[in-house]
Design a protein around this motif. Structure first.
Motif, PDB file in Angstrom:
ATOM      1  N   GLN A  50       0.855  -1.180   0.000  1.00  0.00           N
ATOM      2  CA  GLN A  50       0.000   0.000   0.000  1.00  0.00           C
ATOM      3  C   GLN A  50       0.893   1.232   0.000  1.00  0.00           C
ATOM      4  N   GLY A  51       0.692   2.129  -0.975  1.00  0.00           N
ATOM      5  CA  GLY A  51       1.481   3.354  -1.039  1.00  0.00           C
ATOM      6  C   GLY A  51       1.618   3.840  -2.457  1.00  0.00           C
ATOM      7  N   GLU A  52       2.264   4.981  -2.611  1.00  0.00           N
ATOM      8  CA  GLU A  52       2.370   5.614  -3.926  1.00  0.00           C
ATOM      9  C   GLU A  52       3.627   5.242  -4.691  1.00  0.00           C
ATOM     10  N   SER A  53       4.646   4.745  -4.017  1.00  0.00           N
ATOM     11  CA  SER A  53       5.891   4.390  -4.692  1.00  0.00           C
ATOM     12  C   SER A  53       6.572   3.252  -3.935  1.00  0.00           C
ATOM     13  N   ARG A  54       7.560   2.664  -4.575  1.00  0.00           N
ATOM     14  CA  ARG A  54       8.335   1.597  -3.941  1.00  0.00           C
ATOM     15  C   ARG A  54       8.959   2.087  -2.639  1.00  0.00           C
ATOM     16  N   ALA A  55       9.448   3.308  -2.651  1.00  0.00           N
ATOM     17  CA  ALA A  55      10.148   3.858  -1.489  1.00  0.00           C
ATOM     18  C   ALA A  55       9.230   4.093  -0.296  1.00  0.00           C
ATOM     19  N   THR A  56       7.963   4.409  -0.560  1.00  0.00           N
ATOM     20  CA  THR A  56       7.057   4.760   0.541  1.00  0.00           C
ATOM     21  C   THR A  56       6.006   3.701   0.839  1.00  0.00           C
ATOM     22  N   ALA A  57       5.924   2.672   0.011  1.00  0.00           N
ATOM     23  CA  ALA A  57       4.881   1.649   0.203  1.00  0.00           C
ATOM     24  C   ALA A  57       5.174   0.762   1.405  1.00  0.00           C
ATOM     25  N   THR A  58       4.095   0.336   2.039  1.00  0.00           N
ATOM     26  CA  THR A  58       4.183  -0.647   3.108  1.00  0.00           C
ATOM     27  C   THR A  58       3.870  -2.003   2.486  1.00  0.00           C
ATOM     28  N   VAL A  59       4.867  -2.880   2.461  1.00  0.00           N
ATOM     29  CA  VAL A  59       4.674  -4.196   1.848  1.00  0.00           C
ATOM     30  C   VAL A  59       3.698  -5.001   2.700  1.00  0.00           C
ATOM     31  N   GLU A  60       2.635  -5.468   2.057  1.00  0.00           N
ATOM     32  CA  GLU A  60       1.614  -6.261   2.744  1.00  0.00           C
ATOM     33  C   GLU A  60       1.778  -7.753   2.493  1.00  0.00           C
ATOM     34  N   ARG A  61       2.249  -8.097   1.295  1.00  0.00           N
ATOM     35  CA  ARG A  61       2.436  -9.505   0.948  1.00  0.00           C
ATOM     36  C   ARG A  61       3.685  -9.644   0.089  1.00  0.00           C
ATOM     37  N   ALA A  62       4.362 -10.764   0.228  1.00  0.00           N
ATOM     38  CA  ALA A  62       5.537 -11.056  -0.595  1.00  0.00           C
ATOM     39  C   ALA A  62       5.609 -12.564  -0.822  1.00  0.00           C
ATOM     40  N   VAL A  63       6.019 -12.948  -2.032  1.00  0.00           N
ATOM     41  CA  VAL A  63       6.181 -14.364  -2.364  1.00  0.00           C
ATOM     42  C   VAL A  63       7.439 -14.538  -3.208  1.00  0.00           C
ATOM     43  N   THR A  64       7.888 -15.775  -3.301  1.00  0.00           N
ATOM     44  CA  THR A  64       8.982 -16.121  -4.196  1.00  0.00           C
ATOM     45  C   THR A  64       8.412 -16.894  -5.378  1.00  0.00           C
ATOM     46  N   LEU A  65       9.091 -16.805  -6.503  1.00  0.00           N
ATOM     47  CA  LEU A  65       8.662 -17.512  -7.705  1.00  0.00           C
ATOM     48  C   LEU A  65       9.895 -17.949  -8.480  1.00  0.00           C
ATOM     49  N   SER A  66       9.976 -19.228  -8.755  1.00  0.00           N
ATOM     50  CA  SER A  66      11.052 -19.796  -9.566  1.00  0.00           C
ATOM     51  C   SER A  66      10.405 -20.531 -10.730  1.00  0.00           C
ATOM     52  N   CYS A  67      10.860 -20.249 -11.950  1.00  0.00           N
ATOM     53  CA  CYS A  67      10.210 -20.843 -13.127  1.00  0.00           C
ATOM     54  C   CYS A  67      11.069 -21.855 -13.878  1.00  0.00           C
ATOM     55  N   MET A  68      12.316 -22.025 -13.514  1.00  0.00           N
ATOM     56  CA  MET A  68      13.178 -22.957 -14.225  1.00  0.00           C
ATOM     57  C   MET A  68      13.884 -23.875 -13.240  1.00  0.00           C
ATOM     58  N   PRO A  69      13.953 -25.136 -13.456  1.00  0.00           N
ATOM     59  CA  PRO A  69      13.412 -25.886 -14.577  1.00  0.00           C
ATOM     60  C   PRO A  69      11.919 -26.175 -14.437  1.00  0.00           C
ATOM     61  N   ARG A  70      11.360 -25.972 -13.236  1.00  0.00           N
ATOM     62  CA  ARG A  70       9.912 -26.138 -13.066  1.00  0.00           C
ATOM     63  C   ARG A  70       9.410 -25.032 -12.158  1.00  0.00           C
ATOM     64  N   ALA A  71       8.113 -24.790 -12.199  1.00  0.00           N
ATOM     65  CA  ALA A  71       7.513 -23.705 -11.415  1.00  0.00           C
ATOM     66  C   ALA A  71       7.408 -24.098  -9.949  1.00  0.00           C
ATOM     67  N   THR A  72       8.037 -23.299  -9.079  1.00  0.00           N
ATOM     68  CA  THR A  72       7.998 -23.529  -7.631  1.00  0.00           C
ATOM     69  C   THR A  72       8.027 -22.177  -6.924  1.00  0.00           C
TER      70      THR A  72
END
Length: 146
Positions: A50-72
């Motif tokens: 939530q916020g207007e920019s990367r610098a001022t936003a409050t991160v509410e959710r975060a995930v990791t994503l790996s696509c090679m060699p399979r999606a995990t």
């Protein structure tokens, strides 16, 4: 004036040379990401805040994503997210700029999404600000849906 033997001078030169090499290695620019496998690495951290920019936003959710060699990753649907990214060749502007028929209010309650890491061997640092959560969920698909 003291006389320094050849062996001592040689040892001092080796130590100083090693220190200089170490200092150069520490300040050298980062090399391209390499993979030990057959596939170029794809490892991303995605956030929604939530916020207007990367610098001022409050991160509410975060995930990791790996696509090679399979999606995990911790993304709730890594297969769909990787498939969407592959369909646009990793272009996050195609993901966030998807056209939607969804009707949303004109309220300004900004939501910032970010993607940082590596996509098929290339470094990624992407930020996009949606006007509100309705516009974010409208047509952007599964990459930032977590």
């Amino acid at each position: 004036m003291r006389y320094i033997s050849g062996a001592v001078a040689l040892g001092a030169a080796l130590v100083l040379g090693t220190l200089a090499t170490t200092a150069q290695a520490a300040t050298a620019p980062a090399q391209p990401v390499r993979s030990g496998g057959l596939y170029a690495p794809t490892e991303l951290v995605l956030t929604v805040g939530q916020g207007e920019s990367r610098a001022t936003a409050t991160v509410e959710r975060a995930v990791t994503l790996s696509c090679m060699p399979r999606a995990t990753g911790s993304h709730p649907n890594p297969r769909a997210a990787c498939a969407q990214l592959r369909s646009v060749s990793g272009d996050f502007t195609e993901v966030t700029g998807a056209v939607t028929e969804r009707l949303c209010t004109k309220e300004w309650d900004p939501v910032v999404v970010t993607a940082d890491g590596v996509w098929q061997g290339h470094r990624v640092s992407y930020t996009y600000t949606f006007a509100n959560s309705c516009t974010m969920n409208g047509g952007q698909g599964s990459v930032f849906r977590f």
